[in-house]
Motif scaffolding. Sequence first.
Motif, PDB file in Angstrom:
ATOM      1  N   LEU B 345       0.830  -1.199   0.000  1.00 31.57           N
ATOM      2  CA  LEU B 345       0.000   0.000   0.000  1.00 31.57           C
ATOM      3  C   LEU B 345       0.865   1.250   0.000  1.00 31.57           C
ATOM      4  CD1 LEU B 345      -2.818   1.303   0.255  1.00 31.57           C
ATOM      5  CD2 LEU B 345      -2.461   1.313   2.696  1.00 31.57           C
ATOM      6  N   ASP B 346       1.893   1.257   0.866  1.00 38.57           N
ATOM      7  CA  ASP B 346       2.812   2.396   0.913  1.00 38.57           C
ATOM      8  C   ASP B 346       3.359   2.702  -0.468  1.00 38.57           C
ATOM      9  OD1 ASP B 346       2.573   2.927   3.530  1.00 38.57           O
ATOM     10  OD2 ASP B 346       4.466   2.055   4.165  1.00 38.57           O
ATOM     11  N   MET B 347       3.788   1.636  -1.150  1.00 37.36           N
ATOM     12  CA  MET B 347       4.404   1.779  -2.465  1.00 37.36           C
ATOM     13  C   MET B 347       3.415   2.351  -3.469  1.00 37.36           C
ATOM     14  SD  MET B 347       6.596  -1.386  -3.854  1.00 37.36           S
ATOM     15  CE  MET B 347       5.781  -1.662  -5.384  1.00 37.36           C
ATOM     16  N   LEU B 351       3.513   6.060  -5.370  1.00 40.53           N
ATOM     17  CA  LEU B 351       3.591   6.184  -6.828  1.00 40.53           C
ATOM     18  C   LEU B 351       2.392   6.934  -7.386  1.00 40.53           C
ATOM     19  CD1 LEU B 351       5.029   2.705  -7.765  1.00 40.53           C
ATOM     20  CD2 LEU B 351       6.185   4.894  -7.766  1.00 40.53           C
ATOM     21  N   LEU B 352       1.202   6.644  -6.847  1.00 42.62           N
ATOM     22  CA  LEU B 352       0.013   7.339  -7.338  1.00 42.62           C
ATOM     23  C   LEU B 352       0.085   8.820  -7.020  1.00 42.62           C
ATOM     24  CD1 LEU B 352      -3.094   5.107  -6.686  1.00 42.62           C
ATOM     25  CD2 LEU B 352      -1.969   5.657  -8.819  1.00 42.62           C
ATOM     26  N   ALA B 353       0.529   9.133  -5.790  1.00 42.86           N
ATOM     27  CA  ALA B 353       0.578  10.539  -5.394  1.00 42.86           C
ATOM     28  C   ALA B 353       1.601  11.298  -6.230  1.00 42.86           C
ATOM     29  CB  ALA B 353       0.909  10.654  -3.910  1.00 42.86           C
ATOM     30  N   THR B 354       2.635  10.601  -6.690  1.00 36.65           N
ATOM     31  CA  THR B 354       3.646  11.256  -7.511  1.00 36.65           C
ATOM     32  C   THR B 354       3.049  11.800  -8.799  1.00 36.65           C
ATOM     33  OG1 THR B 354       5.124   9.568  -6.697  1.00 36.65           O
ATOM     34  CG2 THR B 354       5.962  10.950  -8.422  1.00 36.65           C
ATOM     35  N   VAL B 355       2.069  11.062  -9.337  1.00 37.66           N
ATOM     36  CA  VAL B 355       1.471  11.454 -10.622  1.00 37.66           C
ATOM     37  C   VAL B 355       0.987  12.905 -10.579  1.00 37.66           C
ATOM     38  CG1 VAL B 355      -0.449  10.976 -12.167  1.00 37.66           C
ATOM     39  CG2 VAL B 355       0.886   9.112 -11.259  1.00 37.66           C
ATOM     40  N   LEU B 521      -2.572  19.410  -6.781  1.00 32.85           N
ATOM     41  CA  LEU B 521      -1.850  19.793  -5.570  1.00 32.85           C
ATOM     42  C   LEU B 521      -2.183  18.924  -4.354  1.00 32.85           C
ATOM     43  CD1 LEU B 521       0.366  21.822  -5.290  1.00 32.85           C
ATOM     44  CD2 LEU B 521      -1.203  23.319  -4.100  1.00 32.85           C
ATOM     45  N   PRO B 522      -3.449  18.562  -4.109  1.00 36.10           N
ATOM     46  CA  PRO B 522      -3.720  17.678  -2.960  1.00 36.10           C
ATOM     47  C   PRO B 522      -2.893  16.397  -2.997  1.00 36.10           C
ATOM     48  CG  PRO B 522      -5.773  18.557  -3.779  1.00 36.10           C
ATOM     49  CD  PRO B 522      -4.711  19.007  -4.730  1.00 36.10           C
ATOM     50  N   PHE B 523      -2.671  15.860  -4.215  1.00 35.34           N
ATOM     51  CA  PHE B 523      -1.851  14.657  -4.310  1.00 35.34           C
ATOM     52  C   PHE B 523      -0.404  14.978  -3.954  1.00 35.34           C
ATOM     53  CE2 PHE B 523      -5.467  13.549  -6.922  1.00 35.34           C
ATOM     54  CZ  PHE B 523      -5.722  12.279  -6.472  1.00 35.34           C
ATOM     55  N   GLY B 524       0.056  16.158  -4.409  1.00 36.87           N
ATOM     56  CA  GLY B 524       1.421  16.574  -4.086  1.00 36.87           C
ATOM     57  C   GLY B 524       1.622  16.710  -2.586  1.00 36.87           C
ATOM     58  N   ILE B 525       0.624  17.327  -1.926  1.00 37.47           N
ATOM     59  CA  ILE B 525       0.721  17.506  -0.472  1.00 37.47           C
ATOM     60  C   ILE B 525       0.720  16.150   0.219  1.00 37.47           C
ATOM     61  CG2 ILE B 525      -0.490  18.433   1.531  1.00 37.47           C
ATOM     62  CD1 ILE B 525      -1.538  20.667  -0.306  1.00 37.47           C
ATOM     63  N   PHE B 526      -0.172  15.288  -0.239  1.00 34.19           N
ATOM     64  CA  PHE B 526      -0.236  13.952   0.354  1.00 34.19           C
ATOM     65  C   PHE B 526       1.082  13.216   0.156  1.00 34.19           C
ATOM     66  CE2 PHE B 526      -1.149   9.420  -0.499  1.00 34.19           C
ATOM     67  CZ  PHE B 526      -1.408   9.057   0.800  1.00 34.19           C
TER      68      PHE B 526
END
Lengths: 542, 542
Positions: B345-347, B351-355, B521-526
Amino acid sequence: NDWKKGSRLLSGLVGSNVLLFSSALLTCVFTEDIDIFEKDFLIFLTIMMAICILWMLFQMYFTWKNKNAVLYKDCQAGPIWMRVGIILFGIGALVMTSLKIAYTAEFEDCVTPTKITQPVIQALFILVQTCFLWVSCKHCVQIYLNATRCFLMVLLAVNLTIWILTVTEESRHHTNELQAYLYRNNSETNISDLSEDPDERENVNICGCKYTCAVNKTVFVYLYPFNIEYNLFAAAMIYIMWKNVGRQIDENASFHHGLGPGVRQHIPLLGLFTGLAVLITGLVMFIMYEVGRENLHKQWLSLSTFYFFHVTSLAVMCLANVVGIVIFKLDKRNMDNQKNPSRTLDMVLLLLATVGQYAISYYSIIAMVSTVPFGLLCGLTLTYSVLMIIQHSLQNVFIIEGLHRLPPSNLLNAHQGTSHLRTVDHHDAVRRRSMPERESRLSLTNHPRNERISRRETLTQHIKSHLKKRKTMKDVYLFLFLCNLIFWIMPAFGARIRFDTGLEVNFYGFSLWAIITNICLPFGIFYRMHAAASLLELYSMS
Amino acid sequence: NDWKKGSRLLSGLVGSNVLLFSSALLTCVFTEDIDIFEKDFLIFLTIMMAICILWMLFQMYFTWKNKNAVLYKDCQAGPIWMRVGIILFGIGALVMTSLKIAYTAEFEDCVTPTKITQPVIQALFILVQTCFLWVSCKHCVQIYLNATRCFLMVLLAVNLTIWILTVTEESRHHTNELQAYLYRNNSETNISDLSEDPDERENVNICGCKYTCAVNKTVFVYLYPFNIEYNLFAAAMIYIMWKNVGRQIDENASFHHGLGPGVRQHIPLLGLFTGLAVLITGLVMFIMYEVGRENLHKQWLSLSTFYFFHVTSLAVMCLANVVGIVIFKLDKRNMDNQKNPSRTLDMVLLLLATVGQYAISYYSIIAMVSTVPFGLLCGLTLTYSVLMIIQHSLQNVFIIEGLHRLPPSNLLNAHQGTSHLRTVDHHDAVRRRSMPERESRLSLTNHPRNERISRRETLTQHIKSHLKKRKTMKDVYLFLFLCNLIFWIMPAFGARIRFDTGLEVNFYGFSLWAIITNICLPFGIFYRMHAAASLLELYSMS
């Protein structure tokens, strides 16, 4: 002791960067001043495709020459229906690209080198890729692992980029058409200009055709679905190849689908006829609907009838799914929990694609519930959306459970095996006994023999009921396959029934509803195609 | 022989339907006529939260009473930093909810039952959920598998709904603020009204405060990040619990992180000081930037300096990542390929948040490259975006490889173990020999002994160099942790540097750039929060 995940991570990062960069460029193409970015994007795409072509040629040559490159083959990857599918859709995509070349060449004055190079390279790309996938979709490549993974990911990214491009172009075309249609309906005047792209109009005005504009842009709009499916099929096959890089499989594990006696010969007439009935009714209705749209003043097939057809066929499909699930519950088998990248991909894609239809259905439900004069069309739309959700859920459960069931041959073999073993044991034991004892026991052997006969009878009965279940399953599979096919054809070739009622459009406004539809519908169309393919696989396995 | 996937599929379908329905409602809330849908949505959310509260209470009571309910615990799930994190963020979320209750209660005339019930239930929900997760995040539930899975999925969907709601509210607030700011900047007049929500203004006008409007809405805007992180942490923990339902783990497999002598005591001063330097510089700059924004006419910290800080610290972070990866390559270890849901899950989340950050960076790069007068700020933005992509890629490779490395204790034990074994063997062999032979060999034993000493010396040297590497790793981990923390704080508490330059806004137009930023941006923050958490875990394991 190589660490597979590390190498996969690297290639994944490369692929996602290529994909994200091209998506960003694509957004610019479709929102900003077109000329500059379209050129940039086409150059980028051409370069990427050229790289992919070179790599594929190199890889095919290399694999053919070096016998150690591919030691194992994954026999579950690239089943025959998928390979035939990719060739059929590839031909469609090739025709479309040729028409595009002809269309571009017509406008002699405006042809730029990029505009003509891109479709030529794309045609080449489709040719080489189809060959490449036909030849090597089952390969588990064993050397140059990192490079192979990276190039496969780039190839995947290129295919997805072309997919996004095609889907966006198609959506834009349909949205423009719908907008013009709604506008015409409202104003009651016939403004035919709006149905064309502003881009296209400009072309016609400035450039002028060379050969009397023979190739109309609307001709190849109908070929879009083939291109879309081609890229999706290719992407799925490439992903499986990527998963199989460096994999070592035991070649002896054969995957026999253990057909029982009489099942292979059985032609599921019930499924065939009911399915064909739905398919043909759907086709006729769809053509009438399309023709009716063109001709505005004629009294064309009313939308409620078309909706009614949708609702009834969805209800029947739900019923078929329920029958299938019930038979699964009755005909208990062991589940296959082994690793199988193709199946996992099938599962994930089915579930992801479902989200699109779920979303659009929920939006539609909310709109319908809030619409104040709740008419017949409202009720039909609401029922349609609810049935859509139920049918998708049931079908997912049905297909995924079907894909995971082990073939029944084990069960039959086990039965026959043990009974055979037991009789041998019995004979052996009898032979070893001394004669007198044997004779004294002769009177007793009648009983076991009777028991054995009754056992065989129950076994035969068991097999019969088992075979009957499997024959019914073939009917269910075939019926659902044909139904999913017609539900793919209608939206893929341009039916946007959720737009035509005007109910959702009134509620959400044109632009918001267009956004929702353009995002969700491609997934819905993909779902139908993919479900049909999975059902075909289940049919061939049952 | 239960089939786990079938039950998971069912609960997944339930969860995704709940999530999609609430997302559809939420879209209506934020686009349509607000009053009707906000009420509907709040009622729906309240009911869902109430159901979750009841189930959690029931589940806790049940698990406490029935000793067979939880036979196994997954010791990798819910590490201590995550459990402490959820309590800290839970307190923040609770404070925010209390302020919301007070704010709602102030407008006596406008309070509807739904508007006051929802935050009260939400506070209760946060309390119960925090208890529940603290108590049972490690549990592998063994009975009522289907029901537990379904309810966990519903709980997950509710958490994600609250997350989407909070993120959207925050984005709307920031977008309004920025629009007002840009408008003020352009028109050079001070129109303070625009900075507030139209909704809020209306409230003030119609309802009138009870107690002199003591609780301002802007006060609790700063608490949004806590609420956002709380729901994400909870969602991650619930997902792990869902994966662990019905799982049977060998309890004896202990996961010792085998700290070498001197590594635990080692305080990574270099990493601490450089990290703190970046953190404090960042905080000071951020506060100056925020204060400067409020006060328009003051000469506040220029954007280029702020950008310059971002670029340099990103470059240093890239360097630290490269150092880490090189040390990984030098200090070879076996990779852990075992199943571990928490790590997977961490992985996937990383990776998803990086997108998100990739996408926004590529958009920014395209805009910068196309901007014609290429100034200093353009160059800085371009460098910033490119470094962002590189840093994210490197950090992902670094963290994921770190998470998969087996502890080195095996290596050390193996070394010591084999040497010990060999000496015993040697002694044994010696003892078994007859005296004369033994004496005749006495002259020879000197040589092996010397060899053994030199072997021990090289072993010690090996251990020393190994320990040095591990101490350096602690520095790297701590430094990167602190850097990621400051890169979380800045955007989470309102810095939108990509907006303030106005370069991207000019290129894409305000609304399109706002959409891109609000999605990415929310993904970037996460990502930053999640990377910091993973680095903390690596630090505690190293």
